[in-house]
Design an enzyme around this catalytic site. Sequence first.
Site, PDB file in Angstrom:
ATOM      1  N   THR A 112      14.136  64.420  37.554  1.00  0.00           N
ATOM      2  CA  THR A 112      14.971  63.401  36.908  1.00  0.00           C
ATOM      3  C   THR A 112      15.049  63.723  35.418  1.00  0.00           C
ATOM      4  OG1 THR A 112      14.198  61.748  38.485  1.00  0.00           O
ATOM      5  CG2 THR A 112      15.300  60.937  36.508  1.00  0.00           C
ATOM      6  N   LYS A 187      21.251  58.982  38.940  1.00  0.00           N
ATOM      7  CA  LYS A 187      19.808  58.747  39.107  1.00  0.00           C
ATOM      8  C   LYS A 187      19.274  57.818  38.007  1.00  0.00           C
ATOM      9  CE  LYS A 187      15.508  59.233  40.173  1.00  0.00           C
ATOM     10  NZ  LYS A 187      14.972  58.311  41.173  1.00  0.00           N
ATOM     11  N   LYS A 255      10.137  57.151  30.910  1.00  0.00           N
ATOM     12  CA  LYS A 255      11.050  58.252  30.530  1.00  0.00           C
ATOM     13  C   LYS A 255      12.460  57.973  31.049  1.00  0.00           C
ATOM     14  CE  LYS A 255      11.060  61.425  33.514  1.00  0.00           C
ATOM     15  NZ  LYS A 255      11.710  61.760  34.768  1.00  0.00           N
TER      16      LYS A 255
HETATM   17  N1  LIG Z   1       6.977  60.157  41.916  1.00  0.00           N
HETATM   18  C1  LIG Z   1       8.108  59.612  42.298  1.00  0.00           C
HETATM   19  O1  LIG Z   1       8.126  58.610  43.018  1.00  0.00           O
HETATM   20  C2  LIG Z   1       9.424  60.190  41.911  1.00  0.00           C
HETATM   21  C3  LIG Z   1       9.564  61.066  40.864  1.00  0.00           C
HETATM   22  N2  LIG Z   1      10.800  61.548  40.542  1.00  0.00           N
HETATM   23  C4  LIG Z   1      10.972  62.505  39.451  1.00  0.00           C
HETATM   24  O2  LIG Z   1      10.527  63.756  39.946  1.00  0.00           O
HETATM   25  C5  LIG Z   1       9.919  64.500  38.908  1.00  0.00           C
HETATM   26  C6  LIG Z   1       8.486  64.838  39.319  1.00  0.00           C
HETATM   27  O3  LIG Z   1       7.806  63.629  39.532  1.00  0.00           O
HETATM   28  P1  LIG Z   1       6.300  63.586  40.068  1.00  0.00           P
HETATM   29  O4  LIG Z   1       6.098  64.635  41.088  1.00  0.00           O
HETATM   30  O5  LIG Z   1       6.038  62.177  40.406  1.00  0.00           O
HETATM   31  O6  LIG Z   1       5.514  63.961  38.740  1.00  0.00           O
HETATM   32  P2  LIG Z   1       4.048  64.550  38.533  1.00  0.00           P
HETATM   33  O7  LIG Z   1       3.651  64.076  37.183  1.00  0.00           O
HETATM   34  O8  LIG Z   1       3.191  64.269  39.691  1.00  0.00           O
HETATM   35  O9  LIG Z   1       4.313  66.132  38.481  1.00  0.00           O
HETATM   36  C7  LIG Z   1       4.954  66.718  37.395  1.00  0.00           C
HETATM   37  C8  LIG Z   1       5.095  68.203  37.619  1.00  0.00           C
HETATM   38  O10 LIG Z   1       5.696  68.781  36.446  1.00  0.00           O
HETATM   39  C9  LIG Z   1       4.866  69.845  36.001  1.00  0.00           C
HETATM   40  N3  LIG Z   1       4.998  70.020  34.546  1.00  0.00           N
HETATM   41  C10 LIG Z   1       4.844  69.084  33.588  1.00  0.00           C
HETATM   42  N4  LIG Z   1       5.060  69.630  32.376  1.00  0.00           N
HETATM   43  C11 LIG Z   1       5.342  70.938  32.578  1.00  0.00           C
HETATM   44  C12 LIG Z   1       5.676  72.020  31.723  1.00  0.00           C
HETATM   45  N5  LIG Z   1       5.759  71.873  30.403  1.00  0.00           N
HETATM   46  N6  LIG Z   1       5.906  73.227  32.281  1.00  0.00           N
HETATM   47  C13 LIG Z   1       5.826  73.394  33.615  1.00  0.00           C
HETATM   48  N7  LIG Z   1       5.526  72.411  34.486  1.00  0.00           N
HETATM   49  C14 LIG Z   1       5.297  71.193  33.975  1.00  0.00           C
HETATM   50  C15 LIG Z   1       3.476  69.450  36.409  1.00  0.00           C
HETATM   51  O11 LIG Z   1       2.631  70.577  36.379  1.00  0.00           O
HETATM   52  P3  LIG Z   1       1.031  70.397  36.176  1.00  0.00           P
HETATM   53  O12 LIG Z   1       0.495  70.096  37.535  1.00  0.00           O
HETATM   54  O13 LIG Z   1       0.582  71.686  35.629  1.00  0.00           O
HETATM   55  O14 LIG Z   1       0.852  69.262  35.210  1.00  0.00           O
HETATM   56  C16 LIG Z   1       3.754  68.915  37.803  1.00  0.00           C
HETATM   57  O15 LIG Z   1       3.936  69.965  38.716  1.00  0.00           O
HETATM   58  C17 LIG Z   1      10.023  63.638  37.661  1.00  0.00           C
HETATM   59  O16 LIG Z   1      11.179  63.996  36.961  1.00  0.00           O
HETATM   60  C18 LIG Z   1      10.154  62.231  38.210  1.00  0.00           C
HETATM   61  O17 LIG Z   1      10.802  61.366  37.322  1.00  0.00           O
HETATM   62  C19 LIG Z   1      11.901  61.240  41.271  1.00  0.00           C
HETATM   63  C20 LIG Z   1      11.813  60.399  42.326  1.00  0.00           C
HETATM   64  C21 LIG Z   1      10.586  59.774  42.711  1.00  0.00           C
HETATM   65  O1  LIG Z   2      12.323  58.118  40.414  1.00  0.00           O
HETATM   66  C1  LIG Z   2      11.597  57.483  41.186  1.00  0.00           C
HETATM   67  C2  LIG Z   2      12.167  56.623  42.168  1.00  0.00           C
HETATM   68  C3  LIG Z   2      11.157  55.941  43.013  1.00  0.00           C
HETATM   69  C4  LIG Z   2      11.834  55.248  44.154  1.00  0.00           C
HETATM   70  O2  LIG Z   2      13.056  55.405  44.365  1.00  0.00           O
HETATM   71  O3  LIG Z   2      11.111  54.553  44.893  1.00  0.00           O
END
Ligand SMILES: NC(=O)C1=CN([C@@H]2O[C@H](COP(=O)(O)OP(=O)(O)OC[C@H]3O[C@@H](n4cnc5c(N)ncnc54)[C@H](OP(=O)(O)O)[C@@H]3O)[C@@H](O)[C@H]2O)C=CC1
Ligand SMILES: O=CCCC(=O)O
Length: 378
Positions: A112, A187, A255
């Site tokens: 996102t 989104k 964010k």
């Molecule tokens: N969780 C949710 O319910 C949802 C999340 N999203 C979106 O999906 C995305 C991921 O979310 P989520 O999995 O929850 O987040 P997490 O915080 O669990 O994971 C973030 C990921 O990004 C990596 N990362 C962070 N900074 C860097 C960097 N500078 N360089 C390389 N890799 C980096 C992390 O690596 P490392 O392990 O090394 O920190 C990790 O793999 C976000 O944009 C979020 O808004 C969308 C829908 C639902």
């Molecule tokens: O970006 C996160 C969305 C979480 C959700 O749709 O439940």
Amino acid sequence: MQLELLRESVKKIKKIMEEIGFLGMGIMGKAMAMNLLRNGFKVTVWNRTLSKCDELKEHGASVGESPAAVVKKCKYTIGMLSDPPAALSVVFDKGGILEEISSRKGYIDMSTVDAETSSKISEAVIAKGGSFLEAPVSGSKKPAEDGQLVILAAGEKGLYEKIVPAFDVLGKKSFFLGEVGNGAKMKLVVNMIMGSMMNAFSEGLVLADKSGLSPKTLLDVLDLGAIANPMFKMKGPSMIQNSYSPAFPLKHQQKDMRLALALGDENAVSMPVAAAANEAFKKARSAGLGDLDFSAVYEIFKFSLTTTTNVKQVLRSPSPATTCSKLTAPHLLQTTTKPPPLSLNSRIPITISDNHSLSLSPAIGDDYLRLSGETATQ
Ligand SMILES: NC(=O)C1=CN([C@@H]2O[C@H](COP(=O)(O)OP(=O)(O)OC[C@H]3O[C@@H](n4cnc5c(N)ncnc54)[C@H](OP(=O)(O)O)[C@@H]3O)[C@@H](O)[C@H]2O)C=CC1
Ligand SMILES: O=CCCC(=O)O
């Protein structure tokens, strides 16, 4: 009939044939990559913190040593990174995607981010001859595990058509929304609404409680009426137990509110409700709740005390005279170590102002020290 369906999906997967790369093994990336593996795709994964690839490796994934190495190996690579700086970093930094992307290779960013970030990535990938699709998702950890996401894709239609078999595994429905930026914007609008709803829900739970009503009964009432929705149903019961195991981390929701408000600025759209919700999420982040689920914003409404004083310090050395001029969410404090002087029977008096004090009793949970207490006029 079942066999026929199975044959159909095997046929679809075979159409892709090529291995899929996956960058970012966070909450979402890990669940999505695991799902692709479970459904017969060959997957090569990469994560900044390499150890997070271990579980995927055990389930048959290969591990790439950099985003560039993954792109070199795979025709299609998916990214699921935390925020715009992370999404840009895996593309533009040393060892990034641009080093290996070329014609006949595609990059699909499912993180996102804002439309500007997505466009920057798209332009750079296309300049190198590659194809690009943005494809953020609606749905959280559980839908990611179950292949029930809603995919909001935009960018190159040709790449969209080729990656549909993977989208069919990851989600229950994919939308193709046209030019790059439209997926990101859609989104952000969805998450802006979700974040604002979570704030209204939290306020309502506190109002019910402070008015002498049972929050649990409020959940039952809401669930039967016109504003019943899966989010209230899923998050409500854990919220009233102060339990915020992260599915969607609060720092990411904040964010998204920030990026949605910027989109509002750009289009001169007044968004007072979202702006207020963003303030609550910011407050929660500054109180140290950013890594908990976004429903932990509820804590901010329960305690309207403002605070920044180092409460961890207070907890490590509680004394009857401990003074805490500013205190936020005092009953839910993340601790790095369990403070030795506390036992479950301790009561910690904390002076908040000249007129008010708190007496807190701790209960030690998984990673958190929960404190409950009541304000008392001195
Ligand atoms: N969780 C949710 O319910 C949802 C999340 N999203 C979106 O999906 C995305 C991921 O979310 P989520 O999995 O929850 O987040 P997490 O915080 O669990 O994971 C973030 C990921 O990004 C990596 N990362 C962070 N900074 C860097 C960097 N500078 N360089 C390389 N890799 C980096 C992390 O690596 P490392 O392990 O090394 O920190 C990790 O793999 C976000 O944009 C979020 O808004 C969308 C829908 C639902
Ligand atoms: O970006 C996160 C969305 C979480 C959700 O749709 O439940």
